[in-house]
Design a protein around this motif. Structure first.
Motif, PDB file in Angstrom:
ATOM      1  N   VAL A 186      83.997  72.827  -2.228  1.00 24.41           N
ATOM      2  CA  VAL A 186      82.782  72.448  -2.967  1.00 24.41           C
ATOM      3  C   VAL A 186      81.929  73.700  -3.191  1.00 24.41           C
ATOM      4  O   VAL A 186      81.428  73.947  -4.294  1.00 24.41           O
ATOM      5  N   LYS A 187      81.836  74.494  -2.150  1.00 24.58           N
ATOM      6  CA  LYS A 187      81.056  75.733  -2.216  1.00 24.58           C
ATOM      7  C   LYS A 187      81.648  76.684  -3.268  1.00 24.58           C
ATOM      8  O   LYS A 187      80.930  77.308  -4.049  1.00 24.58           O
ATOM      9  N   VAL A 208      74.763  70.920  -3.773  1.00 22.53           N
ATOM     10  CA  VAL A 208      75.028  71.537  -5.077  1.00 22.53           C
ATOM     11  C   VAL A 208      73.714  71.563  -5.871  1.00 22.53           C
ATOM     12  O   VAL A 208      72.993  70.565  -5.901  1.00 22.53           O
ATOM     13  N   PRO A 209      73.403  72.696  -6.512  1.00 23.40           N
ATOM     14  CA  PRO A 209      72.152  72.762  -7.278  1.00 23.40           C
ATOM     15  C   PRO A 209      72.085  71.685  -8.358  1.00 23.40           C
ATOM     16  O   PRO A 209      73.106  71.334  -8.953  1.00 23.40           O
ATOM     17  N   ILE A 210      70.895  71.194  -8.613  1.00 24.78           N
ATOM     18  CA  ILE A 210      70.707  70.127  -9.618  1.00 24.78           C
ATOM     19  C   ILE A 210      71.208  70.573 -10.994  1.00 24.78           C
ATOM     20  O   ILE A 210      71.671  69.756 -11.793  1.00 24.78           O
ATOM     21  N   SER A 211      71.201  71.868 -11.247  1.00 24.50           N
ATOM     22  CA  SER A 211      71.666  72.393 -12.548  1.00 24.50           C
ATOM     23  C   SER A 211      73.187  72.304 -12.697  1.00 24.50           C
ATOM     24  O   SER A 211      73.731  72.642 -13.743  1.00 24.50           O
ATOM     25  N   GLN A 212      73.881  71.847 -11.634  1.00 24.36           N
ATOM     26  CA  GLN A 212      75.341  71.725 -11.710  1.00 24.36           C
ATOM     27  C   GLN A 212      75.838  70.324 -11.340  1.00 24.36           C
ATOM     28  O   GLN A 212      76.994  70.157 -10.952  1.00 24.36           O
ATOM     29  N   LYS A 266      67.641  65.111  -2.261  1.00 29.58           N
ATOM     30  CA  LYS A 266      67.066  66.403  -2.644  1.00 29.58           C
ATOM     31  C   LYS A 266      65.537  66.401  -2.538  1.00 29.58           C
ATOM     32  O   LYS A 266      64.894  67.409  -2.816  1.00 29.58           O
ATOM     33  N   ASN A 267      65.001  65.244  -2.200  1.00 35.55           N
ATOM     34  CA  ASN A 267      63.556  65.104  -2.112  1.00 35.55           C
ATOM     35  C   ASN A 267      62.873  65.499  -3.429  1.00 35.55           C
ATOM     36  O   ASN A 267      61.938  66.303  -3.470  1.00 35.55           O
TER      37      ASN A 267
END
Ligand code: ZN
Length: 260
Positions: free
Chosen positions: A173-174, A202-206, A240-241
């Motif tokens: 995943v990383k 995972v960043p929200i942009s991905q 992700k709060n």
């Protein structure tokens, strides 16, 4: 706000196809803007094309899914369709002819649940090249073949790679996130630690949200359908709060970058 997207469904599935008018109505009511329905062989590629012409919010993905795995799924009743032998190069020509009508090469990948398979690797290689040639995103299924999928995709120049329902190890995943690719958070996230971890790390942009309808329902007694995709958005917001509207906006921007 109607900016929800469900990037992975099988609306052609026999359990859904006769109820689509209502399913699409419910999807619109909850605010869905786009739903991708994925072909997996010649027959379903053609049905998905028809569905995308019939319903404004439905977009079409076409691909060739691991053929021996599909055969097995039909035998066990998991998939309900006829599987006929076909020439993949002819199907690739059909997909190329329809490049204006599809938003992705999808659903393709590797599935070694019944062991490693040479034809799958050859087919997947062709699908990777097809997506490159058409300059389309590729949406990838991987089961018991996650590492091999990632390695094959790393040889591609395509930057628009979406790993759907990815169940590989954390280290993979990383690596996927590090490559700048995308991962989906399916609605089953409501009871899956694996997908909650993806949503968190995972960043929200991905990230993208999907239902995989009619499979992997968030509600035990009900078939999955696109309207339920809100469960994925809510869960991402929770882990992700973030505010759910912020999640919706970010994922819509991802949609625009990848699928438009
Ligand atoms: Zn699928």
């Amino acid at each position: 706000m109607s900016l929800l997207v469900d990037v992975h469904t099988h609306l052609d599935h026999s359990l859904l196809i006769n109820k689509l008018d209502e399913i699409i109505r419910r999807a619109k009511n909850i605010g869905l803007k786009h739903i991708i329905t994925n072909g997996i062989n010649p027959e379903t590629n053609r049905i998905c094309l028809e569905l995308s012409k019939k319903y404004g919010i439905v977009e079409c993905g076409m691909g060739v899914y691991p053929r021996d795995a599909l055969k097995k799924e039909v035998e066990t009743g998991e998939a309900q369709l006829k599987v006929e032998e076909f020439d993949i190069d002819e199907e690739i020509s059909f997909i190329k002819e329809n490049k204006e009508n599809i938003v992705a090469v999808s659903e393709v990948g590797l599935d070694f649940v019944n062991g490693e398979n040479r034809q799958q690797i050859e087919d997947f290689e062709k699908m990777i090249r097809l997506a490159e040639e058409l300059k389309k995103p590729i949406v990838v299924h991987s089961r018991k073949a996650e590492q091999k999928c990632v390695e094959m995709l790393e040889s591609s120049k395509n930057r628009k790679i979406v790993m759907h329902c990815f169940s590989g190890k954390k280290s993979l995943v990383k690596r996927i996130a590090g490559n700048g690719w995308f991962l989906t958070v399916p609605t089953i996230v409501v009871r899956s630690q694996q997908f909650q971890d993806i949503a968190k790390n995972v960043p929200i942009s991905q990230l993208f949200c999907e239902t995989d309808s009619p499979y992997l329902s968030p509600y035990k007694e009900q078939l999955n359908e696109p309207a339920f995709v809100i469960e994925s958005y809510t869960k991402i917001a929770e882990v992700k709060n973030m505010d759910v509207n912020e999640v919706i906006n970010n994922i819509y921007m991802n949609w625009q970058r990848v699928f438009e």
